[in-house]
Structures are given as C-alpha cells and as structure tokens.
Design an enzyme around this catalytic site. Structure first.
Site, PDB file in Angstrom:
ATOM      1  N   SER A   1       1.871  -9.675  -0.965  1.00  0.00           N
ATOM      2  CA  SER A   1       1.515  -8.264  -0.796  1.00  0.00           C
ATOM      3  C   SER A   1       1.897  -7.671   0.548  1.00  0.00           C
ATOM      4  O   SER A   1       2.087  -6.466   0.658  1.00  0.00           O
ATOM      5  CB  SER A   1       0.015  -8.069  -1.050  1.00  0.00           C
TER       6      SER A   1
ATOM      7  N   GLU B   1     -10.460   6.901   3.981  1.00  0.00           N
ATOM      8  CA  GLU B   1     -11.131   5.927   4.824  1.00  0.00           C
ATOM      9  C   GLU B   1     -10.140   4.825   5.176  1.00  0.00           C
ATOM     10  O   GLU B   1      -9.132   4.651   4.507  1.00  0.00           O
ATOM     11  CB  GLU B   1     -12.296   5.301   4.049  1.00  0.00           C
TER      12      GLU B   1
ATOM     13  N   LYS C   1       0.809  -1.223   0.000  1.00  0.00           N
ATOM     14  CA  LYS C   1       0.000   0.000   0.000  1.00  0.00           C
ATOM     15  C   LYS C   1       0.842   1.274   0.000  1.00  0.00           C
ATOM     16  O   LYS C   1       0.430   2.298  -0.517  1.00  0.00           O
ATOM     17  CB  LYS C   1      -0.960   0.010   1.187  1.00  0.00           C
TER      18      LYS C   1
HETATM   19  C1  LIG Z   1      -5.007  -4.023   1.858  1.00  0.00           C
HETATM   20  C2  LIG Z   1      -4.255  -5.249   1.549  1.00  0.00           C
HETATM   21  C3  LIG Z   1      -4.628  -6.115   0.501  1.00  0.00           C
HETATM   22  C4  LIG Z   1      -5.861  -5.907  -0.318  1.00  0.00           C
HETATM   23  O1  LIG Z   1      -5.881  -4.779  -1.098  1.00  0.00           O
HETATM   24  P1  LIG Z   1      -5.757  -4.831  -2.695  1.00  0.00           P
HETATM   25  O2  LIG Z   1      -6.130  -3.473  -3.102  1.00  0.00           O
HETATM   26  O3  LIG Z   1      -6.668  -5.898  -3.202  1.00  0.00           O
HETATM   27  O4  LIG Z   1      -4.336  -5.168  -2.984  1.00  0.00           O
HETATM   28  C5  LIG Z   1      -3.830  -7.201   0.220  1.00  0.00           C
HETATM   29  N1  LIG Z   1      -2.723  -7.471   0.945  1.00  0.00           N
HETATM   30  C6  LIG Z   1      -2.337  -6.686   1.973  1.00  0.00           C
HETATM   31  C7  LIG Z   1      -1.114  -7.050   2.730  1.00  0.00           C
HETATM   32  C8  LIG Z   1      -3.087  -5.554   2.314  1.00  0.00           C
HETATM   33  O5  LIG Z   1      -2.705  -4.773   3.336  1.00  0.00           O
END
Ligand SMILES: *Cc1c(COP(=O)(O)O)cnc(C)c1O
Length: 426
Positions: free
Chosen positions: A388, A122, A100
C-alpha cells in the site's frame, strides 16, 4: 473494465440504497448532516456514470498519479522463504507514495464538479492529510485538515508537507487531541458550512456514501492487478493479502476478486500482542457497534466508547473498520488475520534487504502475513500482496527503535530469528 469503477460489475451489489452491507454500514448522523450526505450520494451516483468525469479521473490517475502501478514478482524474497511466489502490487510507486492518492483524486474531483470551494478532512498521522492537500493543490481548491494537537507535535514532517502544499492545518485541542477528536471537529466544521465545503474521508469508513465511494475509487488497484497478474502468469493469484486499518487499500484490491474463489486475507495490527490492550485488531477482537456515523466491528468499552488503540503503524491505528469488511468477515468471504509490531518490522527489513523495496510499516503487516502464508503453500502457488505504501516515512523510527541493522539470529531473544534465518539461507 474500462474505467476501474466497480459499481456495475460488483455482483454482490452492495451497499444497498441506504448504505448497508448486510447489517453493517448505514448512516448514524444528525438529520441536518443526513440531508448533506444524501446530496453527496446523489451527486456521486450521477457523476460516476458521467463519461466526462471518468475520463478526467482516468487521465489524472494515469498522468499525475502514475497508474497503472506495476505488479512485481519478488523472486529473491520468495526463494528465501522457499514456499509460494510473492507478487507485489506496487502502490508505493504512486505519486505521494501510497494508495490514498487514488481516492483523494476522486473525492476532490467530485468536490470540484459539485462546485465546492474547499475540501476538509481529519488526519491522524498526516498521511491522508498530505494526500488530500496534494489533490486540492492540483485542482485549485482550499483544504482544511483537522489534526489533534498531539499528532501535530508527533508528525512534524507531514504537517510541514501539508502547509507547503497550501493546506491549513487546524489544531484540535479537545479530548484526547488525536484522531477521534479530529474526526469530530472536522464533522462539526462541515455541518457549519456544508454548502461551500465538502468532507473527504480517509478510508472506507464513515456514513454512507463514503465506504462505497472510497472503495469504488480504490477498486482500480484490484482491476489493474487482476489483468497484470493474468498477463504475467496466465492465471488468478492463489491468495491475496492486504493490511487493514480502515480498510481502503484492502477493499481496493479485494473488490476485483470478490466473485472469484481466490482466498482473500486482511491483516490487522496485533501491536504488542492480542492478549494486551496494545493492538488495533478490530475484526479479530472487537464487537459490533456504532462509531463516526456507521455500524461495524469496533474496539469499544462496555459503554460503547471507542477504546484507545495502538499499532506501530499509525495508519492502522483506528478502533473501527470499514463496514464492508465486517460484512465480508460475517459471510466468511475474507479471512482476517493479524501481524504483530515485531513481525511487521521483520517484514520491513526483510523486503528491504531482499528486494531493495522499503515498505510502509502499514504495508509491512501484509508482507509479514504473506511470508507466513508462503511457507504453507507450494512453490508453484502465488500470493499477491497489496504493497500500500513506501516506508521512507518510517525509516528513522525503525532505526531508532528497532536498530537491528545486522541481524544476529543466535543473539536474538525477541523473535527476529526464524524469518531472518530464512532470508539469510541459514
Ligand atoms: C493509511 C494507510 C493504510 C491504512 O489505511 P486503509 O484504509 O486500511 O488502507 C495502509 N497503508 C498505508 C501506506 C497508509 O498510508
């Protein structure tokens, strides 16, 4: 690709001028807000071609976020599965521990260039709030984060993080007191003063230009990975897997490969099961509608009201999905699959035990599907997974609710068996 911003090389050339990916996307907002969005779009399109902006962005991504994040061959995990080789794009190693920060740095830098004093957003579980508060602290902007009262109580550590970072956490007490109402409250606050502040959305969702802008900022993940993977293996991956909440990390890694023939897999949360209401598998179970200013697949009732959704991973817990994903599903370019809570927890433990990498529960959905897919492929094939985020935020929850510290496959009635047998070599 010098800067990782995809606009000039995305041959799909989407979205259109008014923000459409096929029939999806667009901008369904009051005229007053539309004028504000038009201004953001114009500024973004100008700034994204400005070498000074790109240089500053890249400098921060390198020296502050820690890019490029590595690509890692998860060899022990792959050997245990006995199928394709699994590679991880390590977004968990970024500053703040997830992908993010990539778009938050971009959005806050844009805000600064536009002369804004404050960024607002948000947050649900607080992950986006923390990433945005971080970027705002870095660039000396004020930051207001709108958060449902229930979420504030549930996510105390992230609330504290935002406060330590100097952000104001605005409690939203209307409606369900969760994410959807926080979005509404933040948009209202934005309308109240669109001059000195700017909205920074948390994923590839919302009205145009957000789905485009957030995708562009995240696309560095895919462009880096493509180069790194080529230098490690001399080829493209045979498959790419990413989890899909709003869809930003998935669009980030997919973007660089849309024009190649690599199969792409987006993994949605099946929660307690697709045949129960306790999931958030928007593309798998949803229908087309409008939410939060854009048209996409949604989980909605007959009246078009968003359904309450659920996932073990609060970052995947959203009744909508980015419009480009709806488009990519419709044209058949991306395959959308699901993983249940339980499969995600298996992957969480599996990756932790086999590689010493604790994945976020969100990312665990992608790992879970990759483990399945690996078994269908051969040892000389490769799967690239977008990891992610890191799972430190989830360890207490998992230990308390899924305390299967020492797996006993034979004593296990609830499905922790096959994969565990695999990773133990049984
Ligand atoms: C917020 C988050 C997601 C989901 O958000 P996307 O917009 O679908 O990428 C996925 N993995 C992590 C670690 C997150 O913090």
């Amino acid at each position: 690709m010098k800067n990782g911003i995809i606009k000039d090389i995305d041959t799909t050339n989407l979205p259109t001028q008014d923000g459409y990916f096929g029939e999806f996307g667009g901008s369904f907002i009051p005229p007053q807000l539309q004028a504000v969005m038009d201004e953001v779009t114009a500024e973004y399109e100008k700034i994204v071609k400005d070498p000074a902006f790109l240089e500053e962005l890249n400098d921060l991504l390198t020296h502050y976020v820690g890019r490029p994040s590595p690509v890692y061959h998860a060899k022990r995990l792959s050997d245990a599965i006995g199928g394709a080789q699994i590679y991880l794009k390590r977004e968990d190693l970024n500053h703040t521990g997830a992908h993010k920060i990539n778009h938050c740095i971009g959005e806050v830098l844009l805000a600064k260039k536009m002369g804004k004093k404050k960024v607002i957003a948000e947050t649900g579980a607080g992950q986006h709030g923390v990433a945005l508060a971080t970027a705002a602290a870095l660039m000396g902007l004020e930051c207001d984060i709108y958060m449902g009262a229930i979420d504030i109580r549930k996510e105390a550590p992230n609330v504290s993080r935002m406060k330590v970072l100097g952000a104001k956490v605005v409690e939203v007490t209307r409606g369900t007191q969760t994410l959807k109402d926080a979005v509404d409250a933040a948009f209202e606050a934005y309308l109240g003063d669109p001059i000195s502040q700017i909205y920074c959305i948390g994923s590839v969702v919302g009205p145009h230009p957000f789905p485009m802008m957030v995708r562009d900022f995240q696309s560095i993940v895919g462009f880096e990975a493509k180069k790194q993977f080529a230098s490690m293996t001399g080829k493209l991956p045979d498959s790419i897997v990413a989890c899909v909440g709003g869809g930003s990390n998935a669009m980030g890694i997919f973007s660089a490969f849309l024009q190649d023939s690599v199969p792409l897999y987006g993994v949605e949360p099946a929660g307690k099961g697709l045949d129960t209401p306790l999931n958030a598998a928007t593309l798998t179970k949803g229908s087309v509608g409008v939410l939060h200013g854009f048209k996409s697949y949604l989980l909605q009732d007959e009246k078009g009201e968003p359904l309450p959704v659920y996932s073990i991973a609060s970052g995947l817990d959203y009744p909508g999905v980015g419009p480009q994903h709806s488009y990519l599903k419709t044209i058949g370019r991306v395959n959308y699959k699901t993983a249940t809570d339980r499969e995600a927890v298996e992957a969480f433990y599996g990756l932790s035990r086999m590689e010493g990498i604790i994945p976020a529960l969100e990312s665990s959905h992608a790992v879970a599907y990759a483990i399945k897919l690996a078994q269908e492929l051969t040892k000389d094939q490769n799967i690239l997974v977008n990891l992610s985020g890191r799972g430190d935020k989830d360890i207490d929850f998992v230990m308390e609710n899924y305390p299967l510290v020492d797996y006993e496959p034979e004593a296990n009635e609830n499905g922790f068996d096959e994969f565990l047998a695999h990773i133990r070599g049984n």
